[in-house]
Design an enzyme around this catalytic site. Structure first.
Site, mmCIF file in Angstrom:
data_model
loop_
_atom_site.group_PDB
_atom_site.id
_atom_site.type_symbol
_atom_site.label_atom_id
_atom_site.label_comp_id
_atom_site.label_asym_id
_atom_site.label_seq_id
_atom_site.Cartn_x
_atom_site.Cartn_y
_atom_site.Cartn_z
ATOM 1 C CG ASP A 191 -2.365 -0.813 1.194
ATOM 2 O OD1 ASP A 191 -2.033 -1.996 -0.125
ATOM 3 O OD2 ASP A 191 -2.926 -0.710 2.081
ATOM 4 C CG ASP A 192 0.122 3.538 2.505
ATOM 5 O OD1 ASP A 192 -1.481 4.092 1.458
ATOM 6 O OD2 ASP A 192 -0.019 3.984 3.304
ATOM 7 C CG HIS A 221 -4.152 2.970 -0.588
ATOM 8 N ND1 HIS A 221 -4.958 2.683 -0.313
ATOM 9 C CD2 HIS A 221 -3.015 2.971 0.120
ATOM 10 C CE1 HIS A 221 -4.762 2.056 1.195
ATOM 11 N NE2 HIS A 221 -4.184 2.833 0.855
ATOM 12 C CG HIS A 259 2.371 0.410 4.307
ATOM 13 N ND1 HIS A 259 1.619 -0.590 5.095
ATOM 14 C CD2 HIS A 259 0.938 0.789 4.170
ATOM 15 C CE1 HIS A 259 0.515 -0.410 5.433
ATOM 16 N NE2 HIS A 259 0.513 0.354 4.939
ATOM 17 C CG HIS A 317 -3.902 7.056 2.167
ATOM 18 N ND1 HIS A 317 -3.851 7.514 3.307
ATOM 19 C CD2 HIS A 317 -3.618 5.963 1.840
ATOM 20 C CE1 HIS A 317 -3.237 5.806 4.104
ATOM 21 N NE2 HIS A 317 -3.344 5.028 2.793
HETATM 22 ZN ZN ZN Z 1 -2.583 3.154 3.065
#
Ligand code: ZN
Length: 480
Positions: free
Chosen positions: A285-286, A332, A440, A336
């Site tokens: 993620d991210d 995602h 991540h 964010h």
């Molecule tokens: Zn995230």
């Protein structure tokens, strides 16, 4: 006695002299007759073999002969005129004779002609064949003519009924024709490719949904419809089953591939804490970030596939590399920013479509895979009561598939080293046949743990695959 009687008697008795006289007279008469006959007769010139003859090009002229006579006297003949055997055309040979003041002339026409057809020689390559449905690729040929020489470039070709017909005409109109039978063959087996994962996990009692396959043959093209699928799959009994896909082309070349179906209880646990084997879906993620490139290198080294839930303001330049590596690219968030995206359904989807479009613009991939920032169980959205309950329904209605995770590397919280990440991941995976791992790739130490995670997984019967809409979603209970 009369005198005539006496004269006859004398003659009878008179000896040789009167006979000589008589013979000389006869000879004289003969000579005169002959002379008259000679004077009256024509001087004859007679050709043997006709007054017009053909001579084949390239052959030397052989005089067929001529006779000259005057009455029964043979007379010498003079002849003139050249017949070159190496040049087509008509030539004249003149014959003449003279005797006793008489002369005669006769001509013979000699036609130097080419009646010899050219030859076509076909070349043959070893083990040569043509793929059915494809054009014959010429192996080579040569055409030669006795007069014109090399006339290969005048050859005309035509393909019909499985033959190549070759025809050539020389400058004299002589035709040569040959044909070659085209040998059709196919020695290459079709390529059979499975869509979806090579191992599919099914919860006991649920049906197996065929993800699809494609069969391409070099000669016949797409023969996916000829694929025979067989399986021993039994949805009611946990275990590992095989789906066998078999396809053959018209020449009997066949290809077989298999897919595994693992039927398990979703709560299946190991006995004694040993790894159970299965599939691990590494998800990141991210990102992307400056660590993504070496992560992709490690994945490629082991042919492991992963899934990247990307964020809009990150290093999107890596998106192409992710797609090129065969990994799944997924949504995602564009920003964010929890307060922004969970403020309303509209705000959420504005953010979601923004990142979906960025991914599409860069890669051409219109992904419907997504993960909520904070996961579907997040409490950061509490300021908007019920938003997660509404959004989890809405995204599915709009055709998205959202994923949470069932193995947490804790790299966003408790784990601060590669060792800790590694231990958290393998401890989570070893009790599961299907693990969705949260990591991540913005954290270098988390990326550092990946190679050991893969080595451990491969050594213990796990495969590393990318998420698809059919993969386990590992949904969390929704808390808001
Ligand atoms: Zn995230």
């Amino acid at each position: 006695m009369d005198s005539s009687f006496a004269r006859r008697n004398r003659q009878r008795k008179g000896g040789a002299a009167p006979y000589i006289l008589a013979g000389g007279a006869a000879l004289l008469i003969l000579v005169i007759v002959l002379a008259v006959a000679l004077l009256a007769s024509p001087l004859k010139l007679e050709l043997t073999g006709g007054s017009e003859i053909d001579l084949e090009y390239g052959e030397a002229y052989a005089e067929p002969g001529v006779k000259a006579n005057l009455l029964f006297f043979n007379v010498d003949v003079q002849s003139g005129g050249q017949v070159p055997g190496d040049q087509l055309g008509s030539y004249t040979v003149t014959y003449s004779a003279s005797f006793l003041g008489k002369t005669a002339t006769v001509e013979r026409k000699v036609n130097v002609v080419d009646t010899t057809a050219p030859t076509i020689t076909l070349m043959h390559k070893d083990n040569f064949f043509t793929l059915p449905g494809h054009e014959y690729q010429e192996e080579g040929f040569v055409a030669e003519d006795n007069h014109d020489g090399d006339i290969t470039d005048r050859v005309q070709k035509m393909v019909s009924d499985g033959y190549v017909h070759y025809m050539v005409t020389d400058s004299s109109g002589n035709v040569a024709e040959v044909k070659r039978e085209i040998v059709y063959n196919d020695i290459t087996a079709p390529e059979l490719t499975l869509l979806g994962n090579s191992t599919v996990y099914v919860t006991v009692g649920k049906d197996f949904v065929e993800p699809g396959y494609k069969a391409i043959d070099d000669a016949e093209g797409d023969i996916s419809l000829k694929v025979q699928v067989t399986t021993d799959f039994n949805k009611n009994t946990p275990g590992t089953y095989t789906v066998t896909y078999k396809v053959a082309d018209n020449y009997g070349n066949s290809t077989e591939v298999t897919r595994k179906i693992v039927v398990s209880n979703s709560q299946q646990q190991t006995s004694g804490g040993n790894p159970v084997g299965g599939v691990i879906y590494l998800t990141f993620d991210d990102g992307p970030s400056q660590h993504t490139e070496r992560l992709l290198q490690v994945l490629e080294k082991y042919n492991a596939k992963a899934t990247f839930f990307v964020v809009g303001d990150k290093a999107l330049g890596y998106l192409d590399d992710i797609v090129a590596g065969g990994h799944a690219i997924a949504i995602h968030s564009d920003t964010h920013n929890y307060n922004q995206i969970y403020a309303s359904e509209e705000a959420f989807f504005n953010d979601l479509y923004a990142i979906q479009n960025k991914i599409y613009d860069r890669t051409g991939v219109k992904t419907t895979l997504m993960r909520f920032p904070g996961g579907s169980s997040n409490m950061v959205s509490k300021f908007n009561p019920g938003i997660m309950t509404r959004l989890t329904k809405l995204v599915e209605e709009k055709g998205f598939t959202y994923f949470d995770w069932n193995v947490d590397s804790k790299d966003a919280g408790g784990a601060k080293t590669a060792d800790e990440v590694y231990n958290n991941v393998i401890n989570g995976c070893k009790s599961r046949t299907a693990s969705v791992v949260l990591q991540h790739d913005i954290h270098g130490y988390s990326v550092d743990a990946v190679e050991r995670i893969i080595q451990w997984g491969l050594a213990n019967g796990y495969t590393f695959e990318a998420l698809t809409p059919d993969s386990p979603t590992a949904h969390h209970p929704v808390n808001n």
